[in-house]
Design an enzyme around this catalytic site. Structure first.
Site, short mmCIF file in Angstrom:
data_model
loop_
_atom_site.label_atom_id
_atom_site.label_comp_id
_atom_site.label_asym_id
_atom_site.label_seq_id
_atom_site.Cartn_x
_atom_site.Cartn_y
_atom_site.Cartn_z
N HIS A 14 72.50 63.12 65.30
CA HIS A 14 73.80 63.36 66.56
C HIS A 14 75.12 63.54 66.81
CE1 HIS A 14 75.66 59.75 65.14
NE2 HIS A 14 75.71 59.62 63.51
N CYS A 23 82.30 63.48 61.92
CA CYS A 23 81.57 63.11 62.91
C CYS A 23 81.22 63.74 64.48
CB CYS A 23 81.30 61.84 62.52
SG CYS A 23 80.09 61.16 61.05
N HIS A 27 75.25 66.25 62.80
CA HIS A 27 74.84 65.97 61.30
C HIS A 27 73.26 65.15 61.34
CE1 HIS A 27 76.92 62.75 62.29
NE2 HIS A 27 77.12 62.23 61.89
N HIS A 29 70.88 62.30 59.82
CA HIS A 29 70.85 60.78 58.93
C HIS A 29 69.25 60.28 58.08
CE1 HIS A 29 75.55 59.53 59.26
NE2 HIS A 29 74.96 59.92 59.97
N HIS A 71 63.01 62.39 64.47
CA HIS A 71 63.15 63.67 64.38
C HIS A 71 63.58 64.50 65.69
CE1 HIS A 71 61.17 63.46 60.48
NE2 HIS A 71 61.43 64.44 60.25
N GLU A 129 73.05 54.12 58.23
CA GLU A 129 73.72 55.45 58.31
C GLU A 129 73.53 55.92 57.03
OE1 GLU A 129 77.14 57.20 59.86
OE2 GLU A 129 76.32 55.98 62.14
#
Length: 139
Positions: A14, A23, A27, A29, A71, A129
Site C-alpha cells: 500500500h 509511507c 511499500h 507489510h 498478496h 503493521e
C-alpha cells in the site's frame, strides 16, 4: 466478562496518499489482525454450552476477511489515476480498492465492522503493521 481472541496475517502493499514521508511510497507489510469478542455469559445449552462461541467460527470468519487482501496492492479509491489502475490490472496485478485511506487505523475499523455485520460481538480489533506497532479500534 468472558473474551475470545483470534488472529490472522496477510501480506500486501500500500501507500499513503497525500502523506509526506516514507509511507507515501509503495511499500509492503506482513499485517497481523487480532480480533476480540466479549460477552458476559457463556452459552447455556447445546453443543456450545459453557462457551462464548465455537473458536472455529470466529477464526474462519477473520481469516476469510484477511484472505481477500493477501498478496494484493491495497489502494484507496481515487488515489491513483484511472489509467494507472487500468495498466496495473492489464499487468495482472491483484488490486484491493477500498473507500478509505489505507492506514492501519482504518483497516482495524474495516475488519471490526465486517465481523460485526456477521453477528460477532467484537470488542476490539488490532492491526499491526510491524511486530511492535499497531492501531486499535474499539466499536
Amino acid at each position: 466478562m468472558y473474551a475470545l481472541k483470534t488472529e490472522s496475517h496477510f501480506d500486501s502493499a500500500h501507500f499513503l496518499n497525500e502523506y509526506e514521508g516514507k509511507c507515501e511510497n509503495l511499500h509492503g507489510h506482513r499485517w497481523k489482525v487480532v480480533a476480540y469478542i466479549e460477552q458476559e455469559k457463556l452459552q447455556e445449552s447445546g453443543e456450545k454450552k459453557d462457551m462464548v462461541m465455537d473458536f472455529s467460527d470466529f477464526k474462519h470468519a477473520l481469516r476469510e476477511l484477511t484472505e481477500v487482501f493477501d498478496h494484493t496492492f491495497i489502494v484507496e479509491e481515487g488515489s491513483l489515476m484511472p489509467e494507472t489502475i487500468e495498466l496495473l490490472e492489464k499487468e495482472t496485478f491483484k488490486l484491493s480498492i477500498v473507500p478509505f485511506r489505507t492506514t492501519s487505523e482504518n483497516l482495524a475499523k474495516y475488519f471490526a465492522d465486517k465481523l460485526i455485520e456477521q453477528g460477532f460481538n467484537i470488542s476490539q480489533v488490532e492491526v499491526y503493521e510491524t511486530p511492535l506497532n499497531c492501531a486499535i479500534y474499539r466499536p
